[in-house]
Structures are given as structure tokens and as C-alpha cells.
Motif scaffolding. Structure first.
Motif, PDB file in Angstrom:
ATOM      1  N   PHE A 182     -36.439  27.889   6.067  1.00 15.66           N
ATOM      2  CA  PHE A 182     -36.606  26.680   5.259  1.00 15.66           C
ATOM      3  C   PHE A 182     -37.263  27.008   3.923  1.00 15.66           C
ATOM      4  N   ILE A 183     -38.306  27.819   3.957  1.00 15.66           N
ATOM      5  CA  ILE A 183     -39.011  28.183   2.721  1.00 15.66           C
ATOM      6  C   ILE A 183     -38.084  28.935   1.776  1.00 15.66           C
ATOM      7  N   GLU A 184     -37.317  29.861   2.314  1.00 12.28           N
ATOM      8  CA  GLU A 184     -36.376  30.612   1.472  1.00 12.28           C
ATOM      9  C   GLU A 184     -35.328  29.687   0.864  1.00 12.28           C
ATOM     10  N   LYS A 185     -34.854  28.706   1.646  1.00 10.53           N
ATOM     11  CA  LYS A 185     -33.856  27.766   1.130  1.00 10.53           C
ATOM     12  C   LYS A 185     -34.446  26.896   0.031  1.00 10.53           C
ATOM     13  N   ILE A 186     -35.683  26.444   0.207  1.00 12.66           N
ATOM     14  CA  ILE A 186     -36.335  25.623  -0.816  1.00 12.66           C
ATOM     15  C   ILE A 186     -36.506  26.417  -2.106  1.00 12.66           C
ATOM     16  N   GLU A 187     -36.898  27.666  -2.005  1.00 14.87           N
ATOM     17  CA  GLU A 187     -37.041  28.506  -3.195  1.00 14.87           C
ATOM     18  C   GLU A 187     -35.697  28.685  -3.898  1.00 14.87           C
ATOM     19  N   GLN A 188     -34.640  28.827  -3.134  1.00 16.29           N
ATOM     20  CA  GLN A 188     -33.315  28.955  -3.743  1.00 16.29           C
ATOM     21  C   GLN A 188     -32.920  27.677  -4.472  1.00 16.29           C
ATOM     22  N   LEU A 189     -33.211  26.530  -3.856  1.00 12.06           N
ATOM     23  CA  LEU A 189     -32.884  25.250  -4.500  1.00 12.06           C
ATOM     24  C   LEU A 189     -33.692  25.052  -5.780  1.00 12.06           C
ATOM     25  N   LYS A 190     -34.979  25.433  -5.758  1.00 13.78           N
ATOM     26  CA  LYS A 190     -35.802  25.323  -6.962  1.00 13.78           C
ATOM     27  C   LYS A 190     -35.254  26.210  -8.080  1.00 13.78           C
ATOM     28  N   GLU A 191     -34.850  27.397  -7.734  1.00 16.15           N
ATOM     29  CA  GLU A 191     -34.289  28.305  -8.732  1.00 16.15           C
ATOM     30  C   GLU A 191     -32.991  27.741  -9.304  1.00 16.15           C
ATOM     31  N   SER A 192     -32.156  27.142  -8.428  1.00 21.26           N
ATOM     32  CA  SER A 192     -30.925  26.515  -8.912  1.00 21.26           C
ATOM     33  C   SER A 192     -31.220  25.336  -9.822  1.00 21.26           C
ATOM     34  N   GLU A 193     -32.248  24.556  -9.456  1.00 28.32           N
ATOM     35  CA  GLU A 193     -32.625  23.416 -10.296  1.00 28.32           C
ATOM     36  C   GLU A 193     -33.106  23.882 -11.673  1.00 28.32           C
ATOM     37  N   ARG A 194     -33.884  24.944 -11.704  1.00 25.33           N
ATOM     38  CA  ARG A 194     -34.372  25.461 -12.987  1.00 25.33           C
ATOM     39  C   ARG A 194     -33.223  25.927 -13.878  1.00 25.33           C
ATOM     40  N   LYS A 195     -32.246  26.624 -13.279  1.00 25.78           N
ATOM     41  CA  LYS A 195     -31.103  27.083 -14.057  1.00 25.78           C
ATOM     42  C   LYS A 195     -30.284  25.917 -14.587  1.00 25.78           C
ATOM     43  N   LEU A 196     -30.128  24.863 -13.764  1.00 26.81           N
ATOM     44  CA  LEU A 196     -29.380  23.687 -14.219  1.00 26.81           C
ATOM     45  C   LEU A 196     -30.083  22.982 -15.364  1.00 26.81           C
ATOM     46  N   GLU A 197     -31.407  22.887 -15.310  1.00 21.46           N
ATOM     47  CA  GLU A 197     -32.153  22.264 -16.402  1.00 21.46           C
ATOM     48  C   GLU A 197     -31.995  23.066 -17.695  1.00 21.46           C
ATOM     49  N   GLU A 198     -32.027  24.378 -17.609  1.00 20.99           N
ATOM     50  CA  GLU A 198     -31.824  25.199 -18.804  1.00 20.99           C
ATOM     51  C   GLU A 198     -30.419  25.001 -19.375  1.00 20.99           C
ATOM     52  N   GLU A 199     -29.410  24.929 -18.508  1.00 18.80           N
ATOM     53  CA  GLU A 199     -28.048  24.709 -18.974  1.00 18.80           C
ATOM     54  C   GLU A 199     -27.905  23.336 -19.613  1.00 18.80           C
ATOM     55  N   ASN A 200     -28.552  22.307 -19.023  1.00 20.86           N
ATOM     56  CA  ASN A 200     -28.488  20.961 -19.608  1.00 20.86           C
ATOM     57  C   ASN A 200     -29.145  20.921 -20.982  1.00 20.86           C
ATOM     58  N   ALA A 201     -30.261  21.621 -21.125  1.00 22.38           N
ATOM     59  CA  ALA A 201     -30.935  21.658 -22.425  1.00 22.38           C
ATOM     60  C   ALA A 201     -30.043  22.317 -23.479  1.00 22.38           C
ATOM     61  N   GLU A 202     -29.389  23.398 -23.129  1.00 20.66           N
ATOM     62  CA  GLU A 202     -28.478  24.059 -24.068  1.00 20.66           C
ATOM     63  C   GLU A 202     -27.316  23.143 -24.443  1.00 20.66           C
ATOM     64  N   LEU A 203     -26.767  22.426 -23.436  1.00 21.48           N
ATOM     65  CA  LEU A 203     -25.652  21.517 -23.720  1.00 21.48           C
ATOM     66  C   LEU A 203     -26.090  20.371 -24.624  1.00 21.48           C
ATOM     67  N   ARG A 204     -27.317  19.843 -24.451  1.00 23.35           N
ATOM     68  CA  ARG A 204     -27.812  18.762 -25.310  1.00 23.35           C
ATOM     69  C   ARG A 204     -27.950  19.240 -26.743  1.00 23.35           C
ATOM     70  N   GLU A 205     -28.453  20.467 -26.933  1.00 25.64           N
ATOM     71  CA  GLU A 205     -28.584  21.007 -28.290  1.00 25.64           C
ATOM     72  C   GLU A 205     -27.210  21.154 -28.948  1.00 25.64           C
ATOM     73  N   LYS A 206     -26.233  21.678 -28.215  1.00 27.96           N
ATOM     74  CA  LYS A 206     -24.887  21.810 -28.768  1.00 27.96           C
ATOM     75  C   LYS A 206     -24.286  20.446 -29.091  1.00 27.96           C
ATOM     76  N   SER A 207     -24.542  19.441 -28.255  1.00 26.53           N
ATOM     77  CA  SER A 207     -24.009  18.105 -28.484  1.00 26.53           C
ATOM     78  C   SER A 207     -24.603  17.475 -29.744  1.00 26.53           C
ATOM     79  N   ASP A 208     -25.898  17.655 -29.997  1.00 33.43           N
ATOM     80  CA  ASP A 208     -26.528  17.113 -31.208  1.00 33.43           C
ATOM     81  C   ASP A 208     -25.951  17.747 -32.464  1.00 33.43           C
ATOM     82  N   VAL A 209     -25.654  19.016 -32.414  1.00 34.28           N
ATOM     83  CA  VAL A 209     -25.088  19.702 -33.583  1.00 34.28           C
ATOM     84  C   VAL A 209     -23.693  19.181 -33.889  1.00 34.28           C
ATOM     85  N   VAL A 210     -22.890  18.921 -32.838  1.00 32.11           N
ATOM     86  CA  VAL A 210     -21.522  18.443 -33.041  1.00 32.11           C
ATOM     87  C   VAL A 210     -21.512  17.013 -33.557  1.00 32.11           C
TER      88      VAL A 210
END
Length: 210
Positions: free
Chosen positions: A146-174
Motif C-alpha cells: 500500500f505504501i509503495e502504491k501511494i508513493e507511486q500515485l504521488k509521483e504520478s500526481e506531481r508529474k501531471l501537475e508539472e505537465e499542466n503547468a507547462e500546458l498553461r504557459e503554452k496556452s497563454d502564449v498562444v
């Protein structure tokens, strides 16, 4: 006259026995000689008569042939003994493995609740302790997963937040390619549009506008 089949038993008549010995001995020595010559075989033949007289034949040296035979006999005997010992060891290992398998099967059945009738109180207590240890190990393993799965989900969430931030920056420029403050006053002018309908030559239309 058809020769009858000779019975393989001791000839009782001493004279007949001696005659047969002489004939067969000569034939045997002849066959040994032919075999050594035709097949290039090393042959040593030793025959003792009923009275103890020695007859021998050797294609080379009878002493060397006997020594060679003794050496090979020792090697064969050693190999046979090793094979017997190995075979005996395999039998013992097989019996030991079968016994262990039977014990494991009995223990498995008891852990599943079968065959508990002949068990004593001490055996039942040991089974209970074993079950508690197994359950504790299972819970520990489950919590770790369970602990290993939670850590994996947290890592996935962090990567998704970084990708969303990059997409928002690209959207503002366009959406805002030019800044409104960079426009020079007077560049945008109103254009007059003639909406009146007039039929005639272009010169006539100009006079009409005047």
C-alpha cells in the motif's frame, strides 16, 4: 550319419574326458590364434588340464596382457562401486525428499483445517502460532505494498501537475501573441465604407458623391 547334440555336462568316462579335452583345447588355441591375426586383437589364453598341466597362448606377452586386464578390472570395479554408492545415495535422497513432501502436505492440510482430529493440544497450539505469524507477515506485506502504491500515485500526481503547468504557459502564449501596449497610436484607422447603391459610370458616381 547325423551327429547328435552334445550335452553340456561332465563326461564321466575318464578316457573320453581326456580325449575331448585334447581336441577342444587344440581347437580353442587355434581359434585364439586366428582371432588375434585376423582382427589384430590382443589375446591371452590360459588353460589348466584336469591334472593341473598348464597350456597358454598369447598374441604378445601374456604377463603384460594379464597386467592390463587387472588394471582394467580395478577401474571397472571402482566405477561399479562408485555407481552403486551414487545409486544408493540417490535412493536415500529420494526417500528423504518424499518424507519431506509428505510432511509439507500434512502441514498444509492441517493449516487448512483438515486432519486435525489426531492432533494433540501442543500441536494445535503450534499450528495456531504458525497461523498468527503467517497473518502478521501477510499484513506487513500488504501494508508495504500500500505504501509503495501511494508513493507511486504521488509521483504520478506531481508529474501531471508539472505537465499542466507547462500546458498553461503554452496556452497563454498562444492566446496573447501581441501585447496591446506595443501598438503605436494612430496605426489603427477607421475605414470609410460606401454602402450606397449606384448604377452608372465611375465618373458619374464620383459626381454623385459630391
Amino acid at each position: 550319419m547325423v551327429r547328435g547334440k552334445t550335452q553340456m555336462k561332465r563326461i564321466e568316462n575318464e578316457t573320453s574326458r581326456q580325449v575331448t579335452f585334447s581336441k577342444r583345447r587344440s581347437g580353442l588355441l587355434k581359434k585364439a590364434f586366428e582371432l588375434s591375426v585376423l582382427c589384430d586383437a590382443e589375446i591371452a589364453l590360459i588353460v589348466f588340464s584336469p591334472k593341473g598341466r598348464l597350456y597358454e597362448y598369447s598374441s604378445s606377452s601374456i604377463t603384460e596382457t594379464i597386467e592390463r586386464y587387472e588394471k582394467n578390472a580395478k577401474e571397472i570395479g571402482s566405477t561399479c562401486r562408485s555407481g552403486l554408492i551414487h545409486k544408493q545415495n540417490n535412493k536415500e535422497e529420494d526417500a528423504s525428499m518424499k518424507k519431506k513432501i509428505e510432511q509439507l502436505e500434512n502441514s498444509k492440510r492441517k493449516l487448512l483445517g483438515d486432519g486435525l482430529e489426531p492432533c494433540s493440544l501442543d500441536e494445535l497450539q503450534k499450528l495456531e502460532e504458525q497461523l498468527h505469524k503467517s497473518l502478521s507477515f501477510i499484513r506487513s506485506r500488504k501494508n508495504r505494498l500500500f505504501i509503495e502504491k501511494i508513493e507511486q500515485l504521488k509521483e504520478s500526481e506531481r508529474k501531471l501537475e508539472e505537465e499542466n503547468a507547462e500546458l498553461r504557459e503554452k496556452s497563454d502564449v498562444v492566446q496573447n501573441p501581441l501585447d496591446s501596449t506595443s501598438l503605436v497610436p494612430g496605426e489603427l484607422k477607421e475605414q470609410e465604407v460606401d454602402t450606397q447603391l449606384f448604377i452608372g459610370l465611375p465618373e458619374t458616381r464620383k459626381n454623385h458623391r459630391k
